[in-house]
Write a protein that holds these residues in place. Sequence first.
Motif, PDB file in Angstrom:
ATOM      1  N   PRO A  20      15.495  15.259  16.031  1.00 15.94           N
ATOM      2  CA  PRO A  20      14.401  15.868  16.623  1.00 15.94           C
ATOM      3  C   PRO A  20      14.517  16.729  15.858  1.00 15.94           C
ATOM      4  CG  PRO A  20      16.223  15.969  18.939  1.00 15.94           C
ATOM      5  CD  PRO A  20      17.009  15.496  17.176  1.00 15.94           C
ATOM      6  N   VAL A  21      12.888  17.869  15.545  1.00 17.07           N
ATOM      7  CA  VAL A  21      12.518  17.904  15.043  1.00 17.07           C
ATOM      8  C   VAL A  21      12.949  19.759  14.588  1.00 17.07           C
ATOM      9  CG1 VAL A  21      10.345  19.494  13.338  1.00 17.07           C
ATOM     10  CG2 VAL A  21      10.139  17.767  14.922  1.00 17.07           C
ATOM     11  N   ALA A  22      13.495  20.691  15.567  1.00 17.66           N
ATOM     12  CA  ALA A  22      14.480  21.709  15.662  1.00 17.66           C
ATOM     13  C   ALA A  22      16.046  21.540  15.264  1.00 17.66           C
ATOM     14  CB  ALA A  22      15.068  22.159  17.087  1.00 17.66           C
ATOM     15  N   VAL A  23      16.391  19.898  15.697  1.00 24.06           N
ATOM     16  CA  VAL A  23      17.558  19.514  15.289  1.00 24.06           C
ATOM     17  C   VAL A  23      18.387  19.405  13.771  1.00 24.06           C
ATOM     18  CG1 VAL A  23      19.856  18.189  15.031  1.00 24.06           C
ATOM     19  CG2 VAL A  23      18.265  18.684  16.638  1.00 24.06           C
ATOM     20  N   ALA A  24      16.652  18.980  13.193  1.00 26.37           N
ATOM     21  CA  ALA A  24      16.550  18.192  11.667  1.00 26.37           C
ATOM     22  C   ALA A  24      16.982  20.033  10.622  1.00 26.37           C
ATOM     23  CB  ALA A  24      15.562  17.414  11.512  1.00 26.37           C
ATOM     24  N   ALA A  25      16.012  20.847  11.576  1.00 19.29           N
ATOM     25  CA  ALA A  25      15.480  22.336  11.140  1.00 19.29           C
ATOM     26  C   ALA A  25      17.022  22.656  10.802  1.00 19.29           C
ATOM     27  CB  ALA A  25      14.460  23.052  11.444  1.00 19.29           C
ATOM     28  N   ASP A  26      17.763  22.701  12.217  1.00 19.56           N
ATOM     29  CA  ASP A  26      19.234  22.851  11.827  1.00 19.56           C
ATOM     30  C   ASP A  26      20.601  22.577  10.928  1.00 19.56           C
ATOM     31  OD1 ASP A  26      18.260  25.181  12.977  1.00 19.56           O
ATOM     32  OD2 ASP A  26      18.960  23.735  14.968  1.00 19.56           O
ATOM     33  N   VAL A  27      20.054  21.440  11.018  1.00 20.89           N
ATOM     34  CA  VAL A  27      20.859  20.286   9.903  1.00 20.89           C
ATOM     35  C   VAL A  27      20.168  20.401   7.868  1.00 20.89           C
ATOM     36  CG1 VAL A  27      21.371  18.060   8.764  1.00 20.89           C
ATOM     37  CG2 VAL A  27      21.215  18.587  11.112  1.00 20.89           C
ATOM     38  N   MET A  28      19.148  20.340   7.743  1.00 25.24           N
ATOM     39  CA  MET A  28      18.715  20.426   6.619  1.00 25.24           C
ATOM     40  C   MET A  28      18.975  21.975   5.524  1.00 25.24           C
ATOM     41  SD  MET A  28      15.053  18.669   5.944  1.00 25.24           S
ATOM     42  CE  MET A  28      15.175  16.911   6.329  1.00 25.24           C
ATOM     43  N   ASP A  29      18.868  23.313   7.163  1.00 23.46           N
ATOM     44  CA  ASP A  29      19.479  24.880   6.548  1.00 23.46           C
ATOM     45  C   ASP A  29      20.477  24.887   6.148  1.00 23.46           C
ATOM     46  OD1 ASP A  29      17.823  27.315   6.220  1.00 23.46           O
ATOM     47  OD2 ASP A  29      18.990  27.872   8.391  1.00 23.46           O
ATOM     48  N   THR A  30      21.353  23.761   6.175  1.00 26.00           N
ATOM     49  CA  THR A  30      23.284  24.485   6.062  1.00 26.00           C
ATOM     50  C   THR A  30      22.603  22.864   4.651  1.00 26.00           C
ATOM     51  OG1 THR A  30      23.501  22.505   7.475  1.00 26.00           O
ATOM     52  CG2 THR A  30      23.363  24.938   8.108  1.00 26.00           C
ATOM     53  N   LEU A  31      22.793  21.992   4.561  1.00 25.39           N
ATOM     54  CA  LEU A  31      22.645  20.444   3.455  1.00 25.39           C
ATOM     55  C   LEU A  31      22.247  21.606   2.103  1.00 25.39           C
ATOM     56  CD1 LEU A  31      21.259  18.133   5.063  1.00 25.39           C
ATOM     57  CD2 LEU A  31      23.227  18.891   5.070  1.00 25.39           C
TER      58      LEU A  31
END
Length: 460
Positions: A58-69
């Motif tokens: 989901p977009v929200a999950v992808a954003a949360d993940v990319m915020d930490t990578l």
Amino acid sequence: MSPSTIGSQTLDLHQAIAIGNPKAIDLWLDVVDDPRLRSDQLTDLTPAEVVRLGELMPVAVAADVMDTLDLHVVVDALRVIPTPRAAAVLDALESDRAAEILRELTPAEREPLVAAIPAEHAAVLRGLLTWPDESAAAHMVPEVLTVGGTVTAAEAIRQVREHSAKMRQDAHIGAYVFSVDDERRLHGVVSFRELVLADADTPVAHLVESDVITVGPLTDQEEAARVVVAHRLLAIPVVDDDGRLLGVLTSDDANDIAQEEATEDAELQGGSQPLEIPYLRASPFLLWRKRIIWLLVLFVAAAYTGTVMQAFEDELEAVVVLAFFIPLLIGTGGNTGTQITTTLIRAMSTDNVRLRDVGRVLRKEMATGALVAAAMAAAGLLRAWTLGVGGPVMVTVSVALVAIVLWSSLIASVIPLLLKKLRVDPAVVSGPMISTIVDGTGLIIYFTTAKLLLPELAGL
């Protein structure tokens, strides 16, 4: 790639994508919660797998993940994900993080993404991208809590509630509420806690602190980060020349900047250009390209050492024993200078030392150098005695050591401060560069001292 384990089952990202079920991705996220491990596994994916992963998340999950990578892993992923999906993820990210990612893309890659982002957010991102990369404004968060200067505490809380739904949920942003006028000129700041605890009819003007620490949009990012850390702020407002509030630089971003600058300084002091990407992602060619320029510069600079040796060829032939002590003397001078520059550059990076302090620095380092020189002269005298070179050479070595240490202390104390004044990063005065400078000048000092003190060299 090491698989992640739950009980007796194993699951890595390749397998989770192959299963093709969002629940498998959720399971992988639960197991692999270390951002570094996630970055490593994402790096191993093929472009097709990256695209499929983007579809499963989901977009929200992808954003949360990319915020930490790792930033470069995120950029590589966005390059292969279809533009509509990539733009949706960027839109879900905090503005400063989205701008940081977009800044790593080429204009041709960036423009389609920004164009696909909703107009209001795209305008914010375009504004951030117009600022120079090294400026405070390039790393600020434009979305801040603001209230009018004439409202009461109750009205201010209502305004904050109205605006908070549109803002990123960040404790460092919500910690402060800024009082501004109709043109966003900053009048003061009040903590959110104090605003909530105040009587409902208390004017905000009575609550705000008007003496606000601020930075300008073009303030160097490292300097702005130092201000945040020095004053232990959760965020610092960025204001333009007319006092209008543009955004805030958070303590998280300040810490990231400080860490990045420290890494860059360490690489420069080691005689290499900054990598700008994680070491493990750097190819041998990139490492060569970052190092070879400095090595060639140092090679040319070191060439004059051979010229000095050639100039004093007669002295070396007359007293061959002088050659025994060359490595000891120039090594001591280089080590002395490196110690001083390392200490000074760190002090300058924390704003503890400036050019106006050059007198104090010189007095301190020359006094220290005198103590070091005395100790090294005694050690040199002892070493010469163990080699049985005779009294005159022993004295020559000791006197040369004193002169070389003091000379190295002088140049290592002054050059970083002068470079800073000339707007050159003082970290370029690396250990290798100081050693190279001292090598040639130290030899001149050594042979000149020998000519003055050794009868065998009289007239040469």
